[in-house]
Design an enzyme around this catalytic site. Structure first.
Site, PDB file in Angstrom:
ATOM      1  N   LYS A  75      -9.797 -14.324  18.119  1.00 37.21           N
ATOM      2  CA  LYS A  75      -9.495 -15.749  17.968  1.00 37.21           C
ATOM      3  C   LYS A  75      -8.046 -15.967  18.385  1.00 37.21           C
ATOM      4  O   LYS A  75      -7.156 -15.207  17.997  1.00 37.21           O
ATOM      5  CB  LYS A  75      -9.698 -16.201  16.520  1.00 37.21           C
TER       6      LYS A  75
ATOM      7  N   GLU B  80       0.825  -1.212   0.000  1.00 34.37           N
ATOM      8  CA  GLU B  80       0.000   0.000   0.000  1.00 34.37           C
ATOM      9  C   GLU B  80       0.856   1.258   0.000  1.00 34.37           C
ATOM     10  O   GLU B  80       0.556   2.223  -0.709  1.00 34.37           O
ATOM     11  CB  GLU B  80      -0.922  -0.012   1.218  1.00 34.37           C
TER      12      GLU B  80
END
Length: 531
Positions: A452, A267
């Site tokens: 998670k 990016e």
């Protein structure tokens, strides 16, 4: 005259690999150089003979030799018959091996019963069978390297060959050959216990951190550092500070702990990324660095602070639209040359997958293949791989505090399945939420929500986000006003950065302890030891 009669050897064109003579029963091609492939036929005969005269000999070589390890086709068939008898728990001797070959109709292909019986006269015992087997295995490895090189040479001459796919296949073939020669043996209990104790001692010396430190005290308390072989997904909506967080984390690992790290920035350019590092390290407004409007004292501060950054083992690659094949090749090279301990990808959705030969596919399948490849890369290199990911717009349409959840991961459900850890970055002030449920101000607060964690607990970690430095650090309670001796109304806790030698008006000196691990876990006397 003799020399004149001799043909010019260096002008002779070697025979093509694809069309050259092929050794009967073998996949290796004639190299056209007048040489035989590496082989040890006498040792192959000795090993086969030893296997038929001593019943326990096969146990010594079964993990070293495979049927294709033998050069001669007849020897491959005989050894395969021996393995079949071994798998059926039948006795192995001259008669049983001959009978097994007759049963499969291969007795005549190996040269008849007479040839099999002659093998037993090649050796008197199986005393050196393991040593002989290793020599046979080495010759097979050489033949495999020759075959691989022949394939590379042939494909390299083809105009239709994709060079990056060829590089990846070459690396995979080489790794496969090298790994085929590495066999993990069993270990007795005393050896394993000693290994476990040594590992515990190492963990003790690491102050409870068993992975690559993030530099954030509370986060490291939950994760014990970024763990090897794990794929960590860091997801957030745009402008939440994903790049700022991961740049702060890799800076802490490389500068404070000397861990070599690699970041693949799809990016931002490498210069933009380094400007962020400089802004955070020198604590100079990122806008001033972008515009170049630094005061004289700030130039001095910059050159003084970035010395450690210059020496840090940080490797940046800003190749746009990086494919998974290129990423794998570059990471292998960095691991071999610099022993990198962590890989960061910014960000996952900008990568391109390997869809060659599959007739394309939708974007969800491509992202799924990328996430699986990243997990395999983490296991192959034994390093943590942190991949940044975008979240879907479903977060924006949700009411309440708009905290992200696993179902918000964009473009593929396989991301949450492949990941060992999924973290969300959340800043309440982005949604104009000025106070939390307890009435505390959310200004400058960033939350890392561990949604998670295969190897640990779930938690929410609060960090300090300093916007003008594009930097995350520990949530420092020393910035909070204290009634007994607080800051004056016109002075904030960050003013000590601008004038570190001068105490703030109206109180004592308040020194930031962000990212200071010298007294790890004991900054607050009332706080328990973290590990």
């Amino acid at each position: 005259m003799e020399n004149n009669a001799r043909p010019n050897q260096h002008l002779r064109k070697p025979s093509a690999f694809a069309g050259g003579r092929q050794q009967a029963g073998n996949a290796w091609l004639d190299t056209g150089l007048g040489k035989l492939p590496p082989q040890a036929l006498d040792l192959e005969e000795a090993v086969l003979g030893a296997l038929m005269i001593e019943k326990d000999a096969l146990s010594s070589v079964v993990d070293i030799l495979k049927p294709e390890t033998f050069y001669k086709e007849a020897h491959q068939r005989i050894y395969n018959a021996i393995l079949t008898l071994f798998g059926n728990s039948d006795p192995i001797d001259l008669l049983t091996v001959t009978q097994q070959l007759r049963k499969t109709g291969e007795i005549e292909l190996v040269g008849g019963g007479g040839f099999v019986s002659e093998l037993t006269f090649r050796v008197n015992s199986a005393a050196n069978i393991e040593y002989h087997a290793r020599i046979i295995s080495e010759q097979a490895l050489k033949r495999a390297l020759i075959a691989m090189s022949s394939t590379i040479l042939r494909d390299a001459y083809e105009d239709t060959t994709d060079v990056f796919e060829l590089l990846d296949r070459t690396e995979q073939s080489l790794f496969k050959i090298s790994e085929s020669n590495i066999k993990k043996n069993y270990a007795d209990m005393s050896t394993i216990v000693r290994m476990a104790l040594n590992e515990l001692e190492t963990k003790k010396n690491q102050e409870g951190l068993t992975g690559v430190p993030s530099g954030f005290t509370n986060l490291d308390r939950v994760t014990s550092g970024w763990q090897p072989t794990e794929l960590i997904i860091l997801a957030a909506r745009p402008a939440m500070g994903k790049t700022a967080f991961v740049v702060s984390a890799l800076r802490n690992a490389a500068v404070d702990h000397g861990k070599p790290v690699a970041i693949f920035s799809l990016e931002m350019s490498s210069v933009q990324l380094v400007n962020r590092l400089i802004s955070a390290e020198a604590e100079i407004d990122s806008e001033k660095i972008r515009k170049g409007t630094l005061a004289p004292h700030e130039w001095t501060q910059l050159h003084h602070k970035i010395q450690r950054l210059t020496e840090a083992p940080i490797f940046i690659d800003d190749t746009p639209a990086l494919s998974i094949l290129e990423l794998r090749a570059k990471c292998r090279r960095l691991k071999a040359q610099h022993d990198i301990q962590m890989v960061v990808i910014d960000y996952l959705q900008l990568m391109s997958g390997d869809t060659s030969g599959r007739g394309g596919g939708n974007r969800e399948q491509e992202i799924a293949s990328i996430s699986r490849a990243l997990k395999n890369l983490a296991k192959e290199l034994n390093v943590p791989v942190i991949a940044l990911s975008q979240l879907s717009r479903a977060v924006e349409t949700r009411g309440g505090d708009k905290k992200p959840q696993l179902s918000d991961l964009r473009e593929s459900g396989s991301i949450e399945q492949d990941a060992d850890m999924v973290c969300f970055l959340y800043r309440p002030e982005y949604y104009n939420i000025t106070a939390d449920e307890n009435g505390n101000s959310t200004q400058g607060i960033g939350e890392v929500i561990i949604a998670k964690n295969r190897s640990g607990s779930l938690d929410t970690i609060q960090l300090r986000f300093i916007n003008k430095y594009t930097k995350f650090c520990d949530l420092d309670t020393y910035f909070e006003p204290v009634q007994a001796q607080g800051f004056a109304p016109e002075v904030n806790g960050l003013s000590s950065f601008d004038a570190p030698g001068m105490p703030p008006a109206g109180g004592s000196v308040f020194k930031s302890k962000a990212n200071n691990l010298s007294n790890f876990g004991n900054a607050d006397p009332s706080q328990e030891t973290p590990f």
